[in-house]
Design a protein around this motif. Sequence first.
Motif, short mmCIF file in Angstrom:
data_model
loop_
_atom_site.label_atom_id
_atom_site.label_comp_id
_atom_site.label_asym_id
_atom_site.label_seq_id
_atom_site.Cartn_x
_atom_site.Cartn_y
_atom_site.Cartn_z
N VAL A 234 0.87 -1.19 0.00
CA VAL A 234 0.00 0.00 0.00
C VAL A 234 0.90 1.22 0.00
O VAL A 234 1.70 1.42 0.91
CB VAL A 234 -0.93 0.01 1.23
N ASN A 239 -3.11 8.28 -4.23
CA ASN A 239 -3.50 8.21 -5.64
C ASN A 239 -2.97 6.95 -6.34
O ASN A 239 -3.34 6.70 -7.49
CB ASN A 239 -3.02 9.46 -6.39
N ARG A 240 -2.10 6.22 -5.68
CA ARG A 240 -1.57 4.99 -6.25
C ARG A 240 -2.36 3.79 -5.72
O ARG A 240 -2.62 3.68 -4.51
CB ARG A 240 -0.08 4.82 -5.93
N GLU A 241 -2.73 2.91 -6.61
CA GLU A 241 -3.52 1.73 -6.23
C GLU A 241 -2.66 0.73 -5.46
O GLU A 241 -1.47 0.56 -5.76
CB GLU A 241 -4.09 1.07 -7.48
N GLU A 243 -0.96 -2.76 -4.46
CA GLU A 243 -0.38 -3.77 -5.34
C GLU A 243 -0.37 -5.11 -4.62
O GLU A 243 0.34 -5.29 -3.63
CB GLU A 243 1.05 -3.34 -5.69
#
Length: 365
Positions: A234, A239-241, A243
Amino acid sequence: MLSQMDDYPLHQIAETIRHVGTSDRNFYDRYYFNLHSSSDELFMVMGMGQYPSLGVQDAFVVVRQGDDHHVVRASRELGDDRMDTSVGPLRIEVIEGLKKIRFVVEDSAEHPIAMDIVWEGAMPAFEEPRQYIRRHGRVLFDSLRFAQTGCWSGTLRVGEKTYQVTPDRWKGSRDRSWGIRPVGEHEPQGIQASVPVMEGMWNYAPMQFDDFSILYICHEHNNGHRQLEEAVKVWQDPNREPEWLGRPEHDHHLVVKSPYVTFIDRSVIRFPEAPGGAFEVNVTPLTHVWVMVGTGYGLEADWKHGMYKGPEVVESFSLDMKSDKERMFGLVDNAAKFEIVGSDEVGYGLFEYGFFSQFDRYDVK
């Protein structure tokens, strides 16, 4: 009975917020936090729980400092207002939901711990897999949890020493969980008596690095079946998904091999299916806390989660990890150092484990 919460559009069933959607005695709603100084200096675990079907709210703080095991704990009747998250000298204040929480233990010469500290999340709160276990027709676990790594600031007193807690090195993790799982007090077990509530190995590690956190869970039975597992990266940037890292693997080195008194002195967690390429993390446990001693999580007959102790009770005590070692057993919560092999990435966090029955892979009997 109405409470402040009933003025908000939060209702899920045709009842006031005070009442949950099941009369199961084991419904709970709990906070868990830990705090460390990214070192062996000390390790602290804190928690607070509400048990709406039992009419009880309780809270605890336990800290390991050197060989000292300090506990402050309190219990009271839940009452009608579930927004009141205070129990004796302990209280939690939600400053900003999912981001910033204050935890207070009022200062008193009677107690070995006092603090006024604020938690701030370092990553977005992450919803972990739902845990559901049904045995012999009864639902034992049906709970949901979110996890988060973060940093602390404020003031902490342990014994005679006061610490200025600053977010550069005072870190930790937390979770919020709710639903059904066995709480402390025993009830007639009937056919359930032949089946352990937990079995095999439980291993949980939220790892906090500079730009991301890794959440790892493995609840594995002796036959290799996994009741629950998770491996996800995480990012601190919302804003980053997230993984997902595939099936995680573990390689622990045990120094004591018996259920309930088992130590891991080093470990490797592997992620062979990670989408960016396989990698592994070396784990070095630091200071540990026997989290089942004095907190309500354990087997002590006089203090269990949800146990009715009266209108309000506050207790504190200190144990010596050496002279009182017979009382120290069960689930281990470690502060830990995490190093991603082949990189400069170094992080800190929680390394939690317990062996609750035979586990042949590590020769636990």
